[in-house]
Each structure stands twice: as structure tokens, then as C-alpha cells.
Design a protein around this motif. Sequence first.
Motif, short mmCIF file in Angstrom:
data_model
loop_
_atom_site.label_atom_id
_atom_site.label_comp_id
_atom_site.label_asym_id
_atom_site.label_seq_id
_atom_site.Cartn_x
_atom_site.Cartn_y
_atom_site.Cartn_z
N SER A 38 55.30 40.54 37.64
CA SER A 38 54.78 40.96 39.24
C SER A 38 53.46 41.64 39.33
CB SER A 38 55.95 41.68 39.66
OG SER A 38 55.86 43.10 38.64
N GLY A 39 53.01 41.79 40.48
CA GLY A 39 51.79 42.26 40.72
C GLY A 39 50.49 41.28 40.46
N LYS A 40 49.44 41.88 40.45
CA LYS A 40 48.41 41.06 40.28
C LYS A 40 47.45 41.53 39.03
CE LYS A 40 47.34 39.20 44.59
NZ LYS A 40 46.31 38.56 45.35
N THR A 41 46.83 40.53 38.52
CA THR A 41 45.70 41.10 37.34
C THR A 41 44.33 40.41 38.16
OG1 THR A 41 47.27 40.84 35.59
CG2 THR A 41 45.10 40.63 35.14
N VAL A 42 43.28 41.42 38.40
CA VAL A 42 42.05 40.86 38.92
C VAL A 42 40.82 41.44 37.87
CG1 VAL A 42 40.48 41.09 41.12
CG2 VAL A 42 43.15 41.28 41.28
N SER A 84 41.55 36.43 40.51
CA SER A 84 42.85 36.75 40.27
C SER A 84 43.45 35.96 39.07
CB SER A 84 43.93 36.73 41.43
OG SER A 84 43.56 37.61 42.40
N ARG A 90 46.89 34.47 36.95
CA ARG A 90 48.09 34.07 36.99
C ARG A 90 48.84 34.18 35.55
NH1 ARG A 90 47.17 28.56 40.36
NH2 ARG A 90 46.55 29.60 42.40
N GLN A 91 50.02 34.17 35.43
CA GLN A 91 50.67 34.24 34.24
C GLN A 91 50.31 33.26 33.37
OE1 GLN A 91 53.28 36.30 32.99
NE2 GLN A 91 53.26 35.25 30.90
N LYS A 122 42.44 45.36 38.80
CA LYS A 122 43.76 45.58 39.18
C LYS A 122 44.77 45.13 38.09
CE LYS A 122 46.84 45.17 43.12
NZ LYS A 122 47.08 44.90 44.71
N ARG A 141 48.49 44.38 36.66
CA ARG A 141 49.86 44.12 37.22
C ARG A 141 50.77 45.13 37.06
NH1 ARG A 141 51.31 38.81 37.41
NH2 ARG A 141 49.55 37.28 36.73
#
Length: 166
Positions: free
Chosen positions: A82-86, A130, A132-133, A162, A164
Amino acid sequence: MNTQVTIQEVSSKLRAIRTAKSLSLSDVEVLSQGALKAVVLGSYERGARTLSVKRAIAIAELYQVPVSQLFTDEKPIELVTSGKTVIDLRAINRRAHDSSHPSHHRYQLLARVAQRIVRSRQDWNGEVLSLRQSDLETIGILFDEPISEVLNWLEDERILLKKRDG
């Protein structure tokens, strides 16, 4: 080399996968709509209860991992759900071009992966990306590290903008 899997290894794998997904025993009971009771799963994880093939398949499907993951000596697939990795593309590119930076080679690799992702998504803003997995899995493979270590490194290097949740 011992290729036989023990009950204790399967039990440990069940717990490792559940905890990697940040799920409590109660969460799994809710997720399974009561089909898998928390106390029963806890018994499987301790090796106190025999796990049938049918139940192993059901748990693997619930966790969204290949059933073979339960019966190999490989580490569990690390999932971030979940969430985001930026990440900061500007900082990555600056460090990739700075041959005096201690992690110069690593940044070159990361910059190449990021460029490929940007091209494939046609995301041309050029400042942030951003992840993704699947992107995190690719970077983990590239660095030969689990995703959690990749995320820690990105954070330590202050290129993770940012993180996750979960």
C-alpha cells in the motif's frame, strides 16, 4: 545439501510471509472471511497442527504467493502492498554523473532503471518517479538486496520523497 523441507521450515515460512505482509493472525481471519481462524493459523505457524495440502494452497492464495514459496528454502517474496514510493530523479541523476560520490556505480544503475521506467510509462516530468511493487523488486534484484533494504538505502540517501505505508 538437504533438499527435504521440514514441518518447522514450512511453519516458519507461513509466519514470515504473514509478517512480511504486515498482517496479524486476526487480520488473516478477517481477510479470509472467517474461513481461516487466527488460532488455527497460529497452530500452523508453531508447527503444532498438521497443515494439509488443501489448506496450504488456500493460505498461499490468500497471501497471493505461489504455493511453492511455502516448500522451498528461498526467502519469502517481500511484498509492499500500500501507499506510494516516490523518488527524486534529479538527485539520482546528479549523483550518477558525480564519479566522486561513494555510491556512484549504484546510482548509475538506479538511473538506468529509472530512465527505463520513465520511458515505458511515458512519464516525462523528470523530477520525481513513483515506484510500483515490480519496480522495487527489479531494484532489489539489481542491488541483490531485499526491498526493505532498498527502501532504507533510498531513505538514508535522502532520495526517497514519500515512503509506502504498511
